[in-house]
Motif scaffolding. Structure first.
Motif, mmCIF file in Angstrom:
data_model
loop_
_atom_site.group_PDB
_atom_site.id
_atom_site.type_symbol
_atom_site.label_atom_id
_atom_site.label_comp_id
_atom_site.label_asym_id
_atom_site.label_seq_id
_atom_site.Cartn_x
_atom_site.Cartn_y
_atom_site.Cartn_z
ATOM 1 N N ILE A 175 1.131 -1.037 0.099
ATOM 2 C CA ILE A 175 -0.099 -0.470 0.218
ATOM 3 C C ILE A 175 1.106 0.516 -0.396
ATOM 4 O O ILE A 175 1.689 1.231 1.438
ATOM 5 N N PRO A 176 0.754 2.150 -1.349
ATOM 6 C CA PRO A 176 2.219 3.245 -1.430
ATOM 7 C C PRO A 176 1.491 3.964 0.274
ATOM 8 O O PRO A 176 0.999 4.254 0.549
ATOM 9 N N VAL A 177 2.656 4.439 0.085
ATOM 10 C CA VAL A 177 2.889 5.389 1.687
ATOM 11 C C VAL A 177 2.543 4.721 3.117
ATOM 12 O O VAL A 177 3.767 4.949 3.563
ATOM 13 N N LEU A 178 1.443 4.173 2.895
ATOM 14 C CA LEU A 178 0.954 3.633 4.505
ATOM 15 C C LEU A 178 1.867 2.079 4.385
ATOM 16 O O LEU A 178 1.420 2.212 6.609
ATOM 17 N N GLY A 179 2.038 1.905 3.729
ATOM 18 C CA GLY A 179 2.278 0.222 3.673
ATOM 19 C C GLY A 179 4.000 0.826 4.796
ATOM 20 O O GLY A 179 4.335 -0.606 5.782
ATOM 21 N N TYR A 180 4.522 1.757 4.884
ATOM 22 C CA TYR A 180 5.719 1.957 5.509
ATOM 23 C C TYR A 180 5.849 2.139 6.637
ATOM 24 O O TYR A 180 6.630 2.644 6.848
ATOM 25 N N LEU A 181 4.831 3.302 6.475
ATOM 26 C CA LEU A 181 4.312 4.332 8.168
ATOM 27 C C LEU A 181 4.277 3.200 9.149
ATOM 28 O O LEU A 181 4.781 3.300 10.240
ATOM 29 N N ASP A 182 3.634 2.543 9.383
ATOM 30 C CA ASP A 182 3.924 1.573 10.395
ATOM 31 C C ASP A 182 5.308 0.278 10.533
ATOM 32 O O ASP A 182 5.783 0.962 12.238
ATOM 33 N N ASP A 183 5.890 0.698 9.647
ATOM 34 C CA ASP A 183 7.644 0.366 10.218
ATOM 35 C C ASP A 183 8.110 1.289 10.883
ATOM 36 O O ASP A 183 9.469 1.388 11.358
ATOM 37 N N VAL A 184 8.302 2.606 9.718
ATOM 38 C CA VAL A 184 8.449 3.693 10.538
ATOM 39 C C VAL A 184 7.605 4.384 11.725
ATOM 40 O O VAL A 184 8.948 5.335 12.363
ATOM 41 N N ILE A 185 7.136 4.330 11.840
ATOM 42 C CA ILE A 185 6.611 5.124 13.172
ATOM 43 C C ILE A 185 5.481 3.773 14.054
ATOM 44 O O ILE A 185 6.140 4.331 15.255
ATOM 45 N N LEU A 186 4.991 2.854 14.052
ATOM 46 C CA LEU A 186 4.613 2.300 14.881
ATOM 47 C C LEU A 186 5.573 1.540 15.371
ATOM 48 O O LEU A 186 5.331 1.371 16.900
ATOM 49 N N LEU A 187 5.989 1.114 14.974
ATOM 50 C CA LEU A 187 7.351 -0.042 15.909
ATOM 51 C C LEU A 187 8.382 0.784 15.933
ATOM 52 O O LEU A 187 8.408 0.473 17.564
ATOM 53 N N PRO A 188 9.028 1.917 15.882
ATOM 54 C CA PRO A 188 10.013 3.098 16.897
ATOM 55 C C PRO A 188 8.897 3.174 18.009
ATOM 56 O O PRO A 188 9.849 3.304 19.238
ATOM 57 N N LEU A 189 7.376 3.483 18.006
ATOM 58 C CA LEU A 189 6.996 4.415 19.173
ATOM 59 C C LEU A 189 6.396 2.708 19.644
ATOM 60 O O LEU A 189 6.465 3.450 21.102
ATOM 61 N N LEU A 190 6.431 1.616 19.130
ATOM 62 C CA LEU A 190 6.039 0.729 20.421
ATOM 63 C C LEU A 190 7.699 0.338 21.066
ATOM 64 O O LEU A 190 7.160 0.443 22.447
ATOM 65 N N VAL A 191 8.350 0.738 20.719
ATOM 66 C CA VAL A 191 9.357 0.339 21.454
ATOM 67 C C VAL A 191 9.909 0.988 22.004
ATOM 68 O O VAL A 191 10.959 0.898 23.145
ATOM 69 N N VAL A 192 9.685 2.526 22.357
ATOM 70 C CA VAL A 192 10.508 3.600 22.676
ATOM 71 C C VAL A 192 8.797 3.562 24.016
ATOM 72 O O VAL A 192 9.918 3.781 25.267
ATOM 73 N N LEU A 193 7.790 3.148 23.858
ATOM 74 C CA LEU A 193 7.067 2.792 25.109
ATOM 75 C C LEU A 193 7.814 1.736 25.765
ATOM 76 O O LEU A 193 7.151 1.701 27.193
ATOM 77 N N THR A 194 7.740 0.870 25.411
ATOM 78 C CA THR A 194 8.038 -0.400 25.745
ATOM 79 C C THR A 194 9.033 -0.112 27.175
ATOM 80 O O THR A 194 9.711 -0.224 28.222
ATOM 81 N N VAL A 195 10.446 0.302 25.957
ATOM 82 C CA VAL A 195 11.494 0.535 27.001
ATOM 83 C C VAL A 195 11.156 2.156 28.314
ATOM 84 O O VAL A 195 11.941 1.662 29.125
ATOM 85 N N LYS A 196 10.739 2.416 28.326
ATOM 86 C CA LYS A 196 10.671 4.204 29.435
ATOM 87 C C LYS A 196 9.651 2.852 30.418
ATOM 88 O O LYS A 196 9.740 3.295 31.804
ATOM 89 N N LEU A 197 9.101 1.851 29.435
ATOM 90 C CA LEU A 197 8.072 0.968 31.465
ATOM 91 C C LEU A 197 9.201 -0.095 32.456
ATOM 92 O O LEU A 197 8.828 -0.287 33.009
ATOM 93 N N ILE A 198 10.259 -0.293 31.369
ATOM 94 C CA ILE A 198 10.837 -1.173 31.974
ATOM 95 C C ILE A 198 12.170 -0.239 32.712
ATOM 96 O O ILE A 198 12.589 1.040 32.101
ATOM 97 N N PRO A 199 12.785 -0.515 33.972
ATOM 98 C CA PRO A 199 13.853 0.206 34.862
ATOM 99 C C PRO A 199 14.767 0.068 34.361
ATOM 100 O O PRO A 199 15.473 -0.518 33.471
#
Length: 123
Positions: A52-76
């Motif tokens: 899917i043009p543009v949207l197909g890569y947004l999850d890799d560029v935005i969603l995954l890094p966002l999930l990683v950042v949120l998760t790292v913040k929850l771990i001591p």
């Protein structure tokens, strides 16, 4: 830190999250979010397909890094630094490819399709 360095750090943080899942000191909320993050990162199927043009890569560029950042913040911090150190050689020959990592994504798509069909039937 430039974009390339952040991308490299992201690749290192995903195996560290995988290791953090196994530590009993990791808070329950962080374990749940880490499981979602690692599962999504290792899934061969994306939530938004790459064709899917543009949207197909947004999850890799935005969603995954966002999930990683949120998760790292929850771990001591000290625990996560320990996990980062442990993870330096994990997945050195590439990330594991397992079909069962795709199950949650397939389930979400089935649920979306079911809801759309149900919506059209009720119209």
């Amino acid at each position: 830190m430039n974009l390339k360095e952040k991308a490299r750090q992201l690749k290192k943080d995903i195996p560290a999250l995988f290791i953090a899942l196994k530590h009993k000191e990791t808070p329950a909320a962080a374990k749940i979010l880490a499981a979602v993050t690692v599962g999504y990162a290792l899934s061969p199927i994306d939530l938004i397909p790459d064709f899917i043009p543009v949207l197909g890569y947004l999850d890799d560029v935005i969603l995954l890094p966002l999930l990683v950042v949120l998760t790292v913040k929850l771990i001591p911090k000290d625990l996560f630094e320990k996990c980062r150190t442990e993870s330096e050689n994990i997945w050195s020959e590439g990330k594991p490819k397992r079909w069962y990592y795709a199950v949650p994504i397939i389930f979400i798509w089935i649920l979306i399709i079911f809801c759309i069909i149900k919506l059209f039937i009720s119209l």
